[in-house]
Write a protein that holds these residues in place. Sequence first.
Motif, PDB file in Angstrom:
ATOM      1  N   LEU A  99       0.834  -1.207   0.000  1.00 12.42           N
ATOM      2  CA  LEU A  99       0.000   0.000   0.000  1.00 12.42           C
ATOM      3  C   LEU A  99       0.865   1.253   0.000  1.00 12.42           C
ATOM      4  CD1 LEU A  99      -2.798  -1.165   2.459  1.00 12.42           C
ATOM      5  CD2 LEU A  99      -3.046  -0.722   0.008  1.00 12.42           C
ATOM      6  N   LEU A 100       1.998   1.196   0.698  1.00 12.23           N
ATOM      7  CA  LEU A 100       2.952   2.303   0.621  1.00 12.23           C
ATOM      8  C   LEU A 100       3.460   2.469  -0.808  1.00 12.23           C
ATOM      9  CD1 LEU A 100       5.064   4.344   1.926  1.00 12.23           C
ATOM     10  CD2 LEU A 100       6.594   2.374   1.978  1.00 12.23           C
ATOM     11  N   GLY A 101       3.827   1.344  -1.438  1.00 11.56           N
ATOM     12  CA  GLY A 101       4.309   1.405  -2.815  1.00 11.56           C
ATOM     13  C   GLY A 101       3.271   1.941  -3.777  1.00 11.56           C
ATOM     14  N   SER A 102       1.994   1.813  -3.412  1.00  6.73           N
ATOM     15  CA  SER A 102       0.904   2.327  -4.248  1.00  6.73           C
ATOM     16  C   SER A 102       0.453   3.722  -3.828  1.00  6.73           C
ATOM     17  CB  SER A 102      -0.298   1.365  -4.166  1.00  6.73           C
ATOM     18  OG  SER A 102       0.070   0.070  -4.570  1.00  6.73           O
ATOM     19  N   ARG A 103       1.170   4.318  -2.869  1.00  7.00           N
ATOM     20  CA  ARG A 103       0.880   5.656  -2.343  1.00  7.00           C
ATOM     21  C   ARG A 103      -0.518   5.756  -1.723  1.00  7.00           C
ATOM     22  NH1 ARG A 103       4.294   9.880  -3.979  1.00  7.00           N
ATOM     23  NH2 ARG A 103       6.362   8.993  -4.341  1.00  7.00           N
ATOM     24  N   CYS A 104      -0.934   4.686  -1.057  1.00  9.20           N
ATOM     25  CA  CYS A 104      -2.236   4.678  -0.377  1.00  9.20           C
ATOM     26  C   CYS A 104      -2.083   4.689   1.138  1.00  9.20           C
ATOM     27  CB  CYS A 104      -3.027   3.417  -0.757  1.00  9.20           C
ATOM     28  SG  CYS A 104      -3.316   3.180  -2.510  1.00  9.20           S
ATOM     29  N   GLU A 105      -0.844   4.722   1.622  1.00  6.87           N
ATOM     30  CA  GLU A 105      -0.621   4.464   3.041  1.00  6.87           C
ATOM     31  C   GLU A 105      -1.075   5.604   3.953  1.00  6.87           C
ATOM     32  OE1 GLU A 105       2.731   7.213   2.347  1.00  6.87           O
ATOM     33  OE2 GLU A 105       1.677   5.726   1.123  1.00  6.87           O
ATOM     34  N   HIS A 106      -0.972   6.853   3.494  1.00  5.29           N
ATOM     35  CA  HIS A 106      -1.193   7.985   4.391  1.00  5.29           C
ATOM     36  C   HIS A 106      -2.624   8.031   4.908  1.00  5.29           C
ATOM     37  CE1 HIS A 106      -0.413  11.774   6.331  1.00  5.29           C
ATOM     38  NE2 HIS A 106      -1.383  12.370   5.665  1.00  5.29           N
ATOM     39  N   SER A 107      -3.582   7.830   4.030  1.00 11.44           N
ATOM     40  CA  SER A 107      -4.983   7.865   4.461  1.00 11.44           C
ATOM     41  C   SER A 107      -5.290   6.708   5.404  1.00 11.44           C
ATOM     42  CB  SER A 107      -5.917   7.808   3.248  1.00 11.44           C
ATOM     43  OG  SER A 107      -5.777   6.582   2.556  1.00 11.44           O
ATOM     44  N   CYS A 108      -4.604   5.578   5.218  1.00 14.09           N
ATOM     45  CA  CYS A 108      -4.809   4.425   6.106  1.00 14.09           C
ATOM     46  C   CYS A 108      -4.282   4.733   7.504  1.00 14.09           C
ATOM     47  CB  CYS A 108      -4.115   3.195   5.537  1.00 14.09           C
ATOM     48  SG  CYS A 108      -4.720   2.673   3.908  1.00 14.09           S
ATOM     49  N   ILE A 109      -3.122   5.377   7.583  1.00 18.72           N
ATOM     50  CA  ILE A 109      -2.568   5.764   8.884  1.00 18.72           C
ATOM     51  C   ILE A 109      -3.502   6.753   9.586  1.00 18.72           C
ATOM     52  CG2 ILE A 109      -0.688   7.034  10.001  1.00 18.72           C
ATOM     53  CD1 ILE A 109       1.190   5.802   7.877  1.00 18.72           C
ATOM     54  N   LEU A 110      -4.007   7.733   8.839  1.00 21.25           N
ATOM     55  CA  LEU A 110      -4.922   8.713   9.423  1.00 21.25           C
ATOM     56  C   LEU A 110      -6.193   8.046   9.933  1.00 21.25           C
ATOM     57  CD1 LEU A 110      -4.644  11.700   6.900  1.00 21.25           C
ATOM     58  CD2 LEU A 110      -3.563  11.472   9.152  1.00 21.25           C
ATOM     59  N   THR A 111      -6.717   7.074   9.173  1.00 21.76           N
ATOM     60  CA  THR A 111      -7.915   6.349   9.586  1.00 21.76           C
ATOM     61  C   THR A 111      -7.666   5.600  10.889  1.00 21.76           C
ATOM     62  OG1 THR A 111      -8.680   6.083   7.305  1.00 21.76           O
ATOM     63  CG2 THR A 111      -9.560   4.537   8.926  1.00 21.76           C
TER      64      THR A 111
END
Length: 423
Positions: A99-111
């Motif tokens: 997910l980090l490699g797909s640049r999706c990680e930040h919203s997951c951390i915030l959630t």
Amino acid sequence: MDVVETFGKTVDRQCDRDPAKGRRVLRAGWEAQLFRFRHMPVKALMPAYQYLAALMMDTMLKPLRDPGHSAVVSIFTPSQLLQEVGLSPYNAEAYSAYLLGSRCEHSCILTAEAAGLPETLCSYHKIFTGAAEKGLLPRPRCIVYTNLTCDANMLTFKRMERFFNVPAFFIDVPWTQTEADVRAVASQLRDLGRFLEDITGNKTDEKRLMSRIRRSIDTMDTFRQARRLQKDKYIPTDLVSPQYGAMVNNVLLGTPEVEKFARMLLKDVKLAGPARGKRIYWVHTNPYWSDAMHKALYINESAQIIGSDMEQVVYPEEMAAQDPYEAMARQMVFNHLNGSVERRIQAAIQQAKETGCDGAVWFNHWGCKHTLGGSALAKKRFQEAGIPCLVLDGDGVDRAHGGEGQTATRLGAFIEMLEDRNE
């Protein structure tokens, strides 16, 4: 804005509107990446590492394609029993990395943090939890996890059990390494076999299970041979191949695919040219997303990562047993990360010497108490063994904790020191 960043924003946007659609977009992007790995691999890498990239990508896709035949697992859960009943591993740490490699990680951390998870929790676990709770990850058939090495497991997987509302099985691994401990864990693994049979309706064939154990042992032996032979060889590496190796040598151990990778690696090492540049042995995960890391170590003749303590956490002889459940129990009990940090340090030093490294990096991943707590002792022990050691702070999957400036400065200075030392 680059293609990957655009893709990540698209996945997030679609997931916010309709989680099922967000998952479809994520899967489509990963299927495209699998096609690329299979048909347009990174030519600078050996065939074994090209194969490994595709194998790991396919492993990540299986739970998205067929979540009903997948099990969420912690990284050191024995995979052979899952293979027997037809369940694909759905690994929390690996999904967070992708997910980090797909640049999706930040919203997951915030959630995850908005839902109450502490900032100090391991970022791999925050990303996985956030991705699941925002609907980006599908519901598995079950969850299998252990307390082995990582205390974050106890929070993450219990929470996921409640969130997904699926059966879960916990394996309690003692901190010590005795034959009584092996028997206790083997008993739990027999219960796990029955648990998986009840859930899937598939029976475990113990002769076939023992064949998987023998394949696991042979695979680890072949992998160790390859690592020893590369002592005088130049092996071009990127930053993710050690991460791939750590995953497949744990969550896929016992499969023909990982056995094939180990044999390919041994063949490639035998054909490799003479060593060149500075050779670094890496302990724990690495911030492969970091620009500073790319500059210093990505397919670089001047400096390479030549091994990681996460790739071989148990030796073949430590797994040997006539009973498949005892063999898997030994795989867990004698895991080099289980017990005192001294065990881990000594195993890492032994492997580092076998690879012929010039120096070692002990990476203090944010939130990993086991690694952080042992760093000062590790530096002392490595240097007593004649191996220069850099303790580097950072985060494997969260750019907010990455420390790009200090990574660039300290890693660059360490490599320069290794060059000056040899001169």
